[in-house]
Design a protein around this motif. Structure first.
Motif: not given
Length: 484
Positions: A178, A181, A205-206, A211-212, A215, A469, A474
């Protein structure tokens, strides 16, 4: 050597090195730590000065992973630390050193040096640990008779490419990486997205890096999914990454000193706290480190803590998108390892604090006793801005005819605030400047040197998937690829 979780150490659960290697987070959400730090004797330090990098890595690693037979571990370190793998050095005659020390000059009565860590296949310090991790994964899968390992990782720039290049040829391994982006440099993005290997999956990932990282932690904490699909991680929450990074602190110390009663300081550009955490552990083992200088960019969560004792997370909207993007991080995932030691390994208090960080956005250790304790561990800090890094890149080039990358420039700027006469200062190099060519051109009005292997990298075809996200999206993507 046994391992415990930072969040449940008092419960008495113990794990061997191979038990924790293929995973990431402990099941309770904590991070694995050794039950104790091995102490290095003066006789060992004297002997280690004479060793090659591969042999030094073996001597240090065997103290932490004694469930790997010595002959297997020695073979792994020699397979990993070879001159042909770390051949992107400025001086090819030094490739066999793996992490050569480059003395810049004498400033404020002491030597200021760079520890070259970016001579590996992706031109970033992450290669030093990631190449070993790839070989360890392959060894563990064969030894433990596991069928596969599906790696889920998050990157703000360099971890992703280092992991993917280390895992490309490994049997039974898939990589799901991830990244935020459109928030990495063009070179960093191309390094990852141009890979066409069928076991490599790049997910843009938007959102931002945090955020990555969230996740990855959410998936790791879904124990049913994690066990069903044999999910592992290559982020520095994996103890083996930290373990491998300890080695170059010893190598840097030996190259900067002539005897073992001399002290040195290290400055480390820091976002996720993994690299400097390895320095903390080397110091706990007995390496004579005077100061561990934490250098941040505008995203100065760690600097704020080491100056005030307050750990205050930032929201995604508060995170600055900077020209040292690998440090554009709000939640330093390895910081918990240091806090565990800071609080005398009181795992119940660690759990309380980091739960508070998730729910309340931080915690406060600003009492005089706590701050005094932080100083006892040798930590100090400062921050650097875009203006600072441009000025530092220009100054280092003017004085020493060396081009440094943006993160290393942050390190040099901060290191200069803590120079002490007679105490050598070593700045850990982060990456080669070609990875941040736009900023180098801004600073020097010229392109940085590009190793021949990376000609026309940015125009190669790219393969990646853009997803929101959302941990469930995912997981759905991973299920589809694993089951296909």
């Amino acid at each position: 050597m046994n391992y415990i979780s930072t969040r449940s150490a008092e419960l008495g659960k113990r794990y061997a090195f191979l038990d924790i290697l293929l995973g990431g987070l402990a099941k309770d959400g904590g991070l694995y730590m050794p039950v104790r730090y091995p102490h290095v004797s003066n006789a060992e330090l004297l002997h280690w000065r004479t060793l090659s990098y591969a042999d030094l890595a073996f001597e240090i690693l065997k103290k932490f992973c004694d469930d790997v037979p010595a002959h297997d571990l020695l073979a792994l370190t020699h397979r990993t630390y070879r001159a042909d793998i770390y051949s992107n050095t400025r001086d090819t005659s030094l490739a066999k050193r793996i992490t050569p020390l480059k003395t810049l000059g004498i400033e404020s009565g002491t030597s200021l040096s760079l520890l070259e860590l970016s001579n590996g296949p992706t031109l970033a310090f992450k290669d030093i640990a990631m190449q070993l991790l790839g070989n360890l994964f392959e060894y563990a899968l064969a030894t433990c008779h596991a069928q596969q390992l599906n790696i889920l990782g998050a990157t703000s720039g360099d971890t992703g490419s280092s992991a993917e290049y280390a895992m490309r040829s490994k049997r039974g391994v898939r990589v799901f990486m991830l990244s935020p982006y459109r928030k990495m440099s063009a070179f960093q993005t191309a390094q990852m997205f141009c890979l066409q290997d069928p076991n490599i999956f790049n997910i843009a990932v938007e959102g931002v890096f945090d955020d990555c990282q969230d996740i990855v932690k959410a998936v790791s904490n879904d124990h049913a999914f994690r066990e069903q699909y044999q999910i592992g991680t290559v982020n520095s929450i994996n103890w083996a990454r930290i373990n491998a990074q300890i080695v170059y602190y010893f190598r840097g110390y030996f190259d900067a000193t002539h005897h073992n009663d001399q002290r040195v300081s290290f400055t480390v550009p820091s976002g996720n706290f993994g690299n400097v955490c390895a320095g903390h552990i080397a110091r706990m083992m007995g390496l004579p480190i005077e100061k561990l200088v934490v250098a941040t960019n505008e995203n100065d969560v760690l600097n704020e803590f080491f100056r005030t004792g307050k750990y205050r997370l930032r929201s995604a909207a508060e995170i600055h998108h900077t020209t040292s993007p690998s440090m554009d991080i709000s939640k330093a995932s390895n910081f918990e390892r240091f806090v565990f030691d800071l609080l005398d390994r009181d795992s119940s208090r660690v759990l309380q604090l980091f739960c508070a960080a998730e729910t309340k956005g931080g915690f406060d250790l600003s009492t005089l006793d706590d701050l005094t304790r932080v100083r006892e561990f040798g930590f100090v800090s400062s921050r650097s801005t875009h203006t600072d890094r441009i000025a530092t890149i220009r100054d280092i080039y003017r004085r020493y005819q060396i081009i440094i990358d943006t993160h290393t420039a942050d390190g040099v700027k901060v290191a200069r605030e803590y120079l002490e006469p007679g105490v050598p200062m070593i700045v850990l190099e982060t990456a080669q400047p070609i990875k941040f060519s736009d900023t180098i051109r801004e600073a020097l009005d010229q392109d940085p040197p590009r190793p021949p292997a990376f000609d026309k990298l940015e125009i190669l075809p790219q393969r990646f998937t853009v997803l929101p996200a959302d941990a469930n999206r995912i997981k759905d993507f991973m299920r589809t690829q694993i089951n296909s």
